[in-house]
Design a protein around this motif. Structure first.
Motif, PDB file in Angstrom:
ATOM      1  N   LEU A 184       0.805  -1.223   0.000  1.00 48.06           N
ATOM      2  CA  LEU A 184       0.000   0.000   0.000  1.00 48.06           C
ATOM      3  C   LEU A 184       0.837   1.271   0.000  1.00 48.06           C
ATOM      4  O   LEU A 184       0.295   2.351  -0.197  1.00 48.06           O
ATOM      5  CB  LEU A 184      -0.929   0.029   1.219  1.00 48.06           C
ATOM      6  N   HIS A 264      -7.566  -5.243   1.557  1.00 50.10           N
ATOM      7  CA  HIS A 264      -7.731  -3.797   1.720  1.00 50.10           C
ATOM      8  C   HIS A 264      -8.763  -3.486   2.798  1.00 50.10           C
ATOM      9  O   HIS A 264      -8.566  -2.583   3.622  1.00 50.10           O
ATOM     10  CB  HIS A 264      -8.181  -3.170   0.393  1.00 50.10           C
ATOM     11  N   HIS A 307      -6.628   2.337  -3.647  1.00 54.93           N
ATOM     12  CA  HIS A 307      -6.454   0.953  -4.064  1.00 54.93           C
ATOM     13  C   HIS A 307      -7.790   0.239  -4.235  1.00 54.93           C
ATOM     14  O   HIS A 307      -7.946  -0.586  -5.140  1.00 54.93           O
ATOM     15  CB  HIS A 307      -5.577   0.213  -3.063  1.00 54.93           C
TER      16      HIS A 307
END
Length: 419
Positions: A184, A264, A307
């Motif tokens: 990330l 995520h 993301h």
């Protein structure tokens, strides 16, 4: 206990059935364009190294090419040797086979092992188990070692600009999920000449807070854990670990998509439950030269939203260009493979679990609502957290807005640049 006040459980390792090892095992895995740097950069040529160490590793795992089927139209595929199969049952040996070394002088071993267009029989599935064995932490509560982190980098470097066989994709996605914090980090740092990196992995000492309560590798890091520095690149060896390109390729596969999406959302819950009531970093020290208590937490939340938005944009783009031929079937498969939803604890946590435990976080319940409404999935978690923690309305609204901005930005940017 794994994290978030709930019992932990490992991600399922069950093999999925497919039709063709080097072709399209599912309708959505068509021959789309190869993923590129930040989704648009040029395809990079890969050169095998010829050092003595690399040759020794390659010799141990080399796999010959044969023709699958018969006749003039038979496609070549790669046979996985018995020695390579044995690596899947021996994590230490798998790590050694993938480990490129601090100076990347053994990167040829990972390339020779992984960088093939198609595998005969169950070869891709076996290679996926090797990746899992060589890069995953040894168990719950166990941090990644330097060799494991370097091996994760090598996997990304070997596969970052390739079309990934359908049965290999879930294992590669699990590797990225296992290093969620590292994957990330700001992608714009990435590639050749990254200023703050000196090799494919950072030792645990570099994850320690400085006098300002800050560390470049991220927030809430586990002590004693090595980190894969995917942003590192070596121009002399022509090596980069292109995570955005890898994600763009993996997003064609519904199981891999679900693994990344789960990671995520698990990271979002993990992150929120460690923030202060003001939505800031509890490690912040007055006079921090890097900004305010919310500077880096805002940055991290923006990256998470980016993301998630990127995944949704890729799914939409692949539906438009017919890489995903049946969108309803793709979405149903993503839901099937998703482990569920992840909610933060109702009080602030001070634990610092390793990255593998974040990826293996126990779901709070089934994934509800529209799976592909990433905005709703994010905000349901954020709004509940803000209410339970008593976050001031102005701060909660600001956090919501900055995540929305970057989610929408990713939807637009990926669509424009790639499709």
């Amino acid at each position: 206990m794994r994290d978030g006040g709930s019992d932990g459980s490992a991600v399922s390792e069950k093999d999925r059935k497919g039709n063709d090892e080097h072709g399209d095992a599912t309708p959505e895995n068509g021959a789309g364009a190869t993923a590129l740097r930040r989704l648009t950069g040029p395809l990079r040529a890969h050169r095998l190294l010829s050092s003595a160490v690399a040759v020794a590793v390659v010799a141990a795992v080399a796999v010959p090419l044969v023709l699958a089927g018969s006749g003039a139209d038979a496609e070549p595929c790669t046979v996985v040797s018995d020695r390579t199969r044995a690596l899947a049952e021996d994590p230490a040996a798998a790590t050694e086979a993938l480990d490129p070394g601090d100076s990347l002088d053994r990167i040829g071993g990972a390339r020779q092992l992984l960088a093939h267009d198609g595998f005969c029989g169950d070869g891709a599935r076996v290679l996926g188990r090797v990746i899992d064995a060589g890069t995953r932490a040894s168990g719950p509560g166990k941090p990644h070692t330097m060799a494991q982190a370097r091996s994760a980098y090598a996997v990304a470097a070997a596969l970052g600009a390739r079309e990934i066989p359908a049965r290999l994709a879930p294992a590669v996605a699990r590797m990225i999920a296992e290093y969620e914090v590292d994957a990330l980090r700001d992608d714009d740092f990435g590639g050749i000449g990254a200023d703050d990196t000196t090799g494919p992995a950072a030792p645990p000492a570099e994850a320690a807070l400085d006098s300002h309560g800050w560390v470049r590798l991220g927030r809430f890091l586990s002590p004693g854990e090595a980190h894969a520095t995917f942003e590192y690149g070596d121009q002399y060896r022509d090596v980069t670990a292109d995570i955005p390109a890898l994600v763009a390729e993996l997003a064609k596969n519904p199981e891999a998509f679900a693994i990344l999406y789960d990671a995520h959302r698990a990271q979002l819950a993990h992150y929120l439950e460690r923030l202060t009531r003001q939505g800031g970093d509890p490690s912040y020290r007055p006079g921090d030269k890097y900004g305010t208590p919310t500077t880096w937490t805002d940055n991290d939340l923006q990256d998470l939203a980016d993301h998630i938005g990127t995944l949704m944009a890729l799914r939409s783009g692949y539906a438009k260009d017919r890489t995903i031929q049946d969108v309803a079937a793709f979405d149903a498969s993503v839901r099937k493979h998703s482990r569920g939803t992840f909610r933060p604890a109702s009080h602030r946590l001070t634990t610092r679990p390793p990255m593998g435990d974040i990826a293996d976080r126990t779901p709070s319940g089934p994934l509800r609502g529209d799976v592909m409404d990433g905005r709703r999935q994010m905000f349901t978690v954020l709004d509940r957290w803000a209410k339970e923690r008593g976050v001031p309305s102005q701060r909660a609204a600001a956090m919501r807005q900055l995540m929305d901005d970057f989610y929408v930005r990713a939807l637009w940017l990926v669509s424009v640049q790639r499709f």
